[in-house]
Scaffold this active site. Structure first.
Site, PDB file in Angstrom:
ATOM      1  N   HIS A 168       0.811  -1.218   0.000  1.00 43.42           N
ATOM      2  CA  HIS A 168       0.000   0.000   0.000  1.00 43.42           C
ATOM      3  C   HIS A 168       0.845   1.269   0.000  1.00 43.42           C
ATOM      4  CE1 HIS A 168      -3.498  -2.607   1.657  1.00 43.42           C
ATOM      5  NE2 HIS A 168      -3.416  -2.650   0.339  1.00 43.42           N
TER       6      HIS A 168
ATOM      7  N   GLY B 167      -9.400 -12.531 -11.958  1.00 44.46           N
ATOM      8  CA  GLY B 167      -8.622 -11.339 -12.254  1.00 44.46           C
ATOM      9  C   GLY B 167      -7.794 -11.453 -13.517  1.00 44.46           C
TER      10      GLY B 167
ATOM     11  N   ASP C 145      -2.517  -8.815  -7.273  1.00 43.75           N
ATOM     12  CA  ASP C 145      -2.212  -9.266  -5.907  1.00 43.75           C
ATOM     13  C   ASP C 145      -2.859 -10.622  -5.678  1.00 43.75           C
ATOM     14  OD1 ASP C 145      -1.607  -9.443  -3.206  1.00 43.75           O
ATOM     15  OD2 ASP C 145      -3.257  -8.135  -2.597  1.00 43.75           O
TER      16      ASP C 145
END
Length: 285
Positions: free
Chosen positions: A18, A143, A168
């Site tokens: 992050h 994804g 991720d």
């Protein structure tokens, strides 16, 4: 399908991911043209660190908990901590923002975001968390398939030339996950070569990652940068000793901004012989 990010929210790997994600958003929104962001494995996008799932592992205490307590003086880390505090103002003192929340709050009104989650329960919660944000499109789908279907992005009459793809995956298949990642990145770079791609990966035993690094360096990107945080030594018997981000086509001078932040993260979050790494696999000419 057994993976739940709620068990690991706010741990040292999340902190690295992050901090880097917000640094990417900062650099990319410095230019006025709108951009498109795709989060391929989004989870639910918002977590409660006082939930049973988070309390069961206690991993956040050694991640965001420790970082908030020490609040080291670094611009990138400070930006990340301000985002976490802003999330808690909105959602309660135990809230932790996932990558979809951070993207939604770092990007602008004319930017667009697509978030993907395959698990039905997580996807439902993700949809509820972002139902009021018209910029965010939630997809209950794989994804990797979304990378093929949604890139290059075009929404209505708008074709987005700039963008960010965050990948991720849960790595439940261990090293086999890297095969899917490399294949998807190669295809995506062929269709949308100017985008920035950010892949999170776990570090369990460093020497096992060398084939992945060689394949990543050969991808058709202009540049490839590694940013890593290792909180335990490489010979530790723990399942994950650290994690890294592979950044393809990173914004100009992003490495210079990350360089001072990574050692600080290692110092604050490290348990035994911590270290950080910032290394180019390939630099643009």
């Amino acid at each position: 399908m057994n993976y739940r990010h709620a068990f690991h929210a706010g741990n040292h790997a999340d902190v690295l991911k992050h901090v880097v994600l917000l640094a990417l958003c900062d650099a990319m929104t410095a230019k006025p043209a709108p951009l498109f962001a795709l989060d391929t494995h989004a989870g639910r996008g918002l977590y409660a660190l006082d939930s049973n799932s988070a309390q069961r592992t206690g991993e956040a205490e050694g991640g965001i908990g420790r970082l908030l307590a020490e609040a080291p003086k670094d611009p990138l880390i400070d930006h990340y901590l301000r985002a976490v505090r802003a999330c808690r103002v909105e959602h309660g003192r135990a809230a932790y923002p996932g990558s979809p929340w951070l993207l939604a709050h770092a990007l602008r009104a004319d930017d667009r975001i697509a978030v993907c989650e395959l698990h039905p329960e997580e996807a439902g919660q993700l949809r509820a968390n972002f139902s009021a944000d018209e910029r965010v499109a939630v997809h209950e789908r794989d994804g990797y398939a979304a990378m093929k279907a949604l890139l290059p992005p075009r929404i209505g009459n708008t074709r987005y030339n700039r963008g960010l793809v965050l990948i991720d995956p849960p790595y439940e298949a261990q090293l086999e996950e890297f095969d899917a990642v490399i294949h998807s990145l190669r295809e995506a770079l062929t269709r949308w070569p100017q985008a920035t791609y950010a892949l999170w990966y776990p570090i369990k035993l460093r020497r096992s990652l060398q084939p992945f690094f060689r394949r990543a360096a050969a991808l058709p990107a202009k540049s490839a940068l590694l940013a890593e945080l290792q909180v335990y030594p490489d010979d530790s018997p723990l399942r994950m000793t650290g994690s890294g981000m592979l950044l393809l086509n990173p914004p100009y001078k992003l490495d210079e901004k990350l360089a001072p932040a990574l050692p600080v993260l290692a110092q604050v979050l490290g348990e035994v012989q911590p270290q950080s790494r910032l290394e180019w696999l390939r630099q643009a000419p």
